[in-house]
Motif scaffolding. Structure first.
Motif, PDB file in Angstrom:
ATOM      1  N   LEU A  45       0.828  -1.207   0.000  1.00  0.00           N
ATOM      2  CA  LEU A  45       0.000   0.000   0.000  1.00  0.00           C
ATOM      3  C   LEU A  45       0.862   1.258   0.000  1.00  0.00           C
ATOM      4  CD1 LEU A  45      -2.720  -1.069   2.615  1.00  0.00           C
ATOM      5  CD2 LEU A  45      -2.957  -0.926   0.130  1.00  0.00           C
ATOM      6  N   ALA A  46       1.952   1.232   0.778  1.00  0.00           N
ATOM      7  CA  ALA A  46       2.807   2.415   0.894  1.00  0.00           C
ATOM      8  C   ALA A  46       3.617   2.667  -0.374  1.00  0.00           C
ATOM      9  CB  ALA A  46       3.738   2.268   2.091  1.00  0.00           C
ATOM     10  N   LEU A  47       3.957   1.600  -1.100  1.00  0.00           N
ATOM     11  CA  LEU A  47       4.846   1.738  -2.246  1.00  0.00           C
ATOM     12  C   LEU A  47       4.117   1.792  -3.582  1.00  0.00           C
ATOM     13  CD1 LEU A  47       7.680  -0.757  -1.172  1.00  0.00           C
ATOM     14  CD2 LEU A  47       7.637   1.726  -0.924  1.00  0.00           C
ATOM     15  N   ALA A  48       2.832   1.573  -3.591  1.00  0.00           N
ATOM     16  CA  ALA A  48       2.069   1.589  -4.840  1.00  0.00           C
ATOM     17  C   ALA A  48       2.246   2.918  -5.561  1.00  0.00           C
ATOM     18  CB  ALA A  48       0.590   1.331  -4.556  1.00  0.00           C
ATOM     19  N   GLY A  49       2.620   2.853  -6.846  1.00  0.00           N
ATOM     20  CA  GLY A  49       2.794   4.054  -7.654  1.00  0.00           C
ATOM     21  C   GLY A  49       4.177   4.670  -7.574  1.00  0.00           C
ATOM     22  N   ARG A  50       5.019   4.203  -6.645  1.00  0.00           N
ATOM     23  CA  ARG A  50       6.375   4.748  -6.518  1.00  0.00           C
ATOM     24  C   ARG A  50       7.260   4.226  -7.660  1.00  0.00           C
ATOM     25  NH1 ARG A  50       7.432   6.187  -1.068  1.00  0.00           N
ATOM     26  NH2 ARG A  50       5.453   6.871  -0.147  1.00  0.00           N
ATOM     27  N   THR A  51       8.263   5.002  -8.000  1.00  0.00           N
ATOM     28  CA  THR A  51       9.248   4.550  -8.981  1.00  0.00           C
ATOM     29  C   THR A  51      10.431   3.931  -8.258  1.00  0.00           C
ATOM     30  OG1 THR A  51      10.267   6.746  -9.053  1.00  0.00           O
ATOM     31  CG2 THR A  51       8.569   6.251 -10.705  1.00  0.00           C
ATOM     32  N   ALA A  52      11.085   2.991  -8.925  1.00  0.00           N
ATOM     33  CA  ALA A  52      12.164   2.232  -8.288  1.00  0.00           C
ATOM     34  C   ALA A  52      13.154   1.753  -9.340  1.00  0.00           C
ATOM     35  CB  ALA A  52      11.589   1.042  -7.514  1.00  0.00           C
ATOM     36  N   VAL A  53      14.297   1.273  -8.851  1.00  0.00           N
ATOM     37  CA  VAL A  53      15.339   0.704  -9.703  1.00  0.00           C
ATOM     38  C   VAL A  53      15.487  -0.768  -9.341  1.00  0.00           C
ATOM     39  CG1 VAL A  53      17.798   0.748 -10.293  1.00  0.00           C
ATOM     40  CG2 VAL A  53      16.563   2.882  -9.891  1.00  0.00           C
ATOM     41  N   ILE A  54      15.519  -1.628 -10.343  1.00  0.00           N
ATOM     42  CA  ILE A  54      15.734  -3.052 -10.096  1.00  0.00           C
ATOM     43  C   ILE A  54      17.181  -3.269  -9.669  1.00  0.00           C
ATOM     44  CG2 ILE A  54      15.774  -5.353 -11.123  1.00  0.00           C
ATOM     45  CD1 ILE A  54      13.559  -4.482 -12.992  1.00  0.00           C
ATOM     46  N   GLU A  55      17.352  -3.819  -8.479  1.00  0.00           N
ATOM     47  CA  GLU A  55      18.701  -4.113  -7.963  1.00  0.00           C
ATOM     48  C   GLU A  55      19.160  -5.497  -8.377  1.00  0.00           C
ATOM     49  OE1 GLU A  55      21.443  -6.099  -5.620  1.00  0.00           O
ATOM     50  OE2 GLU A  55      19.316  -6.400  -5.214  1.00  0.00           O
ATOM     51  N   GLY A  56      18.228  -6.436  -8.473  1.00  0.00           N
ATOM     52  CA  GLY A  56      18.588  -7.798  -8.850  1.00  0.00           C
ATOM     53  C   GLY A  56      17.349  -8.605  -9.187  1.00  0.00           C
ATOM     54  N   ILE A  57      17.551  -9.746  -9.815  1.00  0.00           N
ATOM     55  CA  ILE A  57      16.459 -10.654 -10.183  1.00  0.00           C
ATOM     56  C   ILE A  57      16.723 -11.994  -9.514  1.00  0.00           C
ATOM     57  CG2 ILE A  57      15.213 -11.756 -12.080  1.00  0.00           C
ATOM     58  CD1 ILE A  57      16.183  -9.527 -13.911  1.00  0.00           C
ATOM     59  N   ASP A  58      15.807 -12.412  -8.656  1.00  0.00           N
ATOM     60  CA  ASP A  58      15.967 -13.646  -7.886  1.00  0.00           C
ATOM     61  C   ASP A  58      14.973 -14.702  -8.368  1.00  0.00           C
ATOM     62  OD1 ASP A  58      17.860 -12.306  -6.401  1.00  0.00           O
ATOM     63  OD2 ASP A  58      16.505 -11.835  -4.750  1.00  0.00           O
ATOM     64  N   GLN A  59      15.335 -15.957  -8.160  1.00  0.00           N
ATOM     65  CA  GLN A  59      14.458 -17.064  -8.536  1.00  0.00           C
ATOM     66  C   GLN A  59      14.479 -18.109  -7.439  1.00  0.00           C
ATOM     67  OE1 GLN A  59      15.054 -18.526 -12.508  1.00  0.00           O
ATOM     68  NE2 GLN A  59      14.219 -20.534 -12.054  1.00  0.00           N
ATOM     69  N   ASP A  60      13.291 -18.591  -7.019  1.00  0.00           N
ATOM     70  CA  ASP A  60      13.246 -19.550  -5.929  1.00  0.00           C
ATOM     71  C   ASP A  60      13.273 -20.987  -6.438  1.00  0.00           C
ATOM     72  OD1 ASP A  60      10.678 -20.273  -6.765  1.00  0.00           O
ATOM     73  OD2 ASP A  60       9.648 -19.168  -5.175  1.00  0.00           O
ATOM     74  N   LEU A  61      13.132 -21.909  -5.524  1.00  0.00           N
ATOM     75  CA  LEU A  61      13.226 -23.338  -5.810  1.00  0.00           C
ATOM     76  C   LEU A  61      12.256 -23.780  -6.901  1.00  0.00           C
ATOM     77  CD1 LEU A  61      14.232 -26.201  -4.996  1.00  0.00           C
ATOM     78  CD2 LEU A  61      12.469 -26.204  -3.238  1.00  0.00           C
ATOM     79  N   TYR A  62      11.091 -23.131  -6.963  1.00  0.00           N
ATOM     80  CA  TYR A  62      10.051 -23.557  -7.890  1.00  0.00           C
ATOM     81  C   TYR A  62      10.020 -22.736  -9.175  1.00  0.00           C
ATOM     82  CZ  TYR A  62       8.709 -25.869  -3.602  1.00  0.00           C
ATOM     83  OH  TYR A  62       8.739 -26.637  -2.460  1.00  0.00           O
ATOM     84  N   GLY A  63      11.032 -21.925  -9.385  1.00  0.00           N
ATOM     85  CA  GLY A  63      11.111 -21.143 -10.605  1.00  0.00           C
ATOM     86  C   GLY A  63      10.402 -19.813 -10.554  1.00  0.00           C
ATOM     87  N   ASN A  64       9.851 -19.433  -9.404  1.00  0.00           N
ATOM     88  CA  ASN A  64       9.175 -18.138  -9.276  1.00  0.00           C
ATOM     89  C   ASN A  64      10.203 -17.013  -9.248  1.00  0.00           C
ATOM     90  OD1 ASN A  64       6.537 -19.328  -8.962  1.00  0.00           O
ATOM     91  ND2 ASN A  64       7.157 -19.915  -6.894  1.00  0.00           N
ATOM     92  N   VAL A  65       9.964 -15.993 -10.052  1.00  0.00           N
ATOM     93  CA  VAL A  65      10.904 -14.885 -10.181  1.00  0.00           C
ATOM     94  C   VAL A  65      10.406 -13.683  -9.383  1.00  0.00           C
ATOM     95  CG1 VAL A  65      11.920 -13.217 -11.796  1.00  0.00           C
ATOM     96  CG2 VAL A  65      11.754 -15.640 -12.418  1.00  0.00           C
ATOM     97  N   LYS A  66      11.311 -13.065  -8.656  1.00  0.00           N
ATOM     98  CA  LYS A  66      11.019 -11.833  -7.920  1.00  0.00           C
ATOM     99  C   LYS A  66      12.038 -10.773  -8.309  1.00  0.00           C
ATOM    100  CE  LYS A  66       7.561 -12.969  -5.106  1.00  0.00           C
ATOM    101  NZ  LYS A  66       6.278 -12.245  -5.073  1.00  0.00           N
TER     102      LYS A  66
END
Length: 279
Positions: A45-66
């Motif tokens: 809720l607090a960050l909705a609409g904010r601009t940001a820079v991607i610092e890194g791309i992570d992937q978990d055991l099941y292939g989900n990307v964050k």
């Protein structure tokens, strides 16, 4: 029934170099607007609409990307770009909106140069602990935004994977026997084009680590080795193990800090470094 990957396999799983959102390729340093899905937590809720820079791309055991992002108007944004907890936030690719430059490609954070400073070596083998000792001193210094100092010790596999994390440059800190006076410092830029891929998960020599990183595939960042001539080289099978580094190598640590800080200043200002420096 398929076998469930082990905990160690999960730790060694590298994230992708890029993800595509709305037809736009996003990488580390791409700029986005945060659009968290409904029903999220208080941070969403607090960050909705904010601009940001991607610092890194992570992937978990099941292939989900964050996507790990640092928010533009966060006063601690520099800490987020250094991967410090509390200033990195995680969103799925479908929760961000790419920000575009004039050509329609993903906009990138101007001036955000990401540099990994990696201390390597075995602290129980005397002068081989130079890189770790130097990394410890640097970690307590105020360094440019985008610089991360990590003590990898003897974790060659971890470092090989880290070389593919979207860094602009990597500084490897290590004891470097080259036959000169103990305590002599070097800056060496390996020719990665002539480096043969190698598979040795237990090798922590910089050449072995770089060879393993080559074997993993994908381009490598610019790599510089900041080395120190050891007084003694131990193999680990000696009867008397000397954990402390020698006096000449210890005396070189302060100059090593100044040398690395000078290199970081050059690299973050897009300057050029020489192939080899022997202060």
């Amino acid at each position: 029934m398929s076998e469930v990957p082990s905990y160690w396999e999960e730790l060694e799983r590298p994230g992708p170099d890029a993800v595509t959102v709305d037809g736009v390729e996003l990488r580390a340093r791409s700029r986005v607007r945060l659009r968290p899905r409904a029903g999220g937590d208080v941070f969403d809720l607090a960050l909705a609409g904010r601009t940001a820079v991607i610092e890194g791309i992570d992937q978990d055991l099941y292939g989900n990307v964050k996507l790990a992002v640092a928010v533009d108007d966060d006063p601690g944004r520099d800490l987020g770009m250094r991967r410090q907890p509390g200033h990195r936030f995680f969103f799925s690719p479908d929760e961000v909106e790419p920000l575009l430059d004039a050509s329609g490609a993903a906009a990138t954070a101007a001036g955000e140069t990401r540099i990994l400073v990696a201390g390597i070596g075995n602290v129980f083998l005397g002068d081989d602990g130079f890189g770790v000792a130097l990394a410890d001193r640097l970690a307590r210094r105020s360094l440019p935004a985008g610089v991360e100092v990590v003590d990898y010790g003897i974790r060659g596999m971890d470092l090989a994977y880290a070389l593919h994390d979207g860094w602009d440059a990597v500084l490897l800190l290590d004891a470097t026997p080259r036959g000169r006076a103990a305590g002599t410092l070097y800056v060496i830029e390996p020719d990665l084009g002539d480096l043969a891929p190698a598979v040795d998960a237990h090798g922590m020599d910089p050449v072995m680590v770089l060879g393993l990183a080559q074997a993993l595939g994908g381009p490598l960042p610019r790599v510089l080795v900041v080395g120190c001539e050891p007084q003694s080289v131990m193999r680990g099978d000696e009867e008397d193990v000397v954990a402390a580094i020698s006096e000449p190598v210890r005396a070189a640590l302060d100059e090593g800090v100044r040398l690395v800080e000078s290199l970081l200043e050059d690299l973050t200002s897009r300057g050029q470094s020489t192939k080899e420096v022997t202060p």
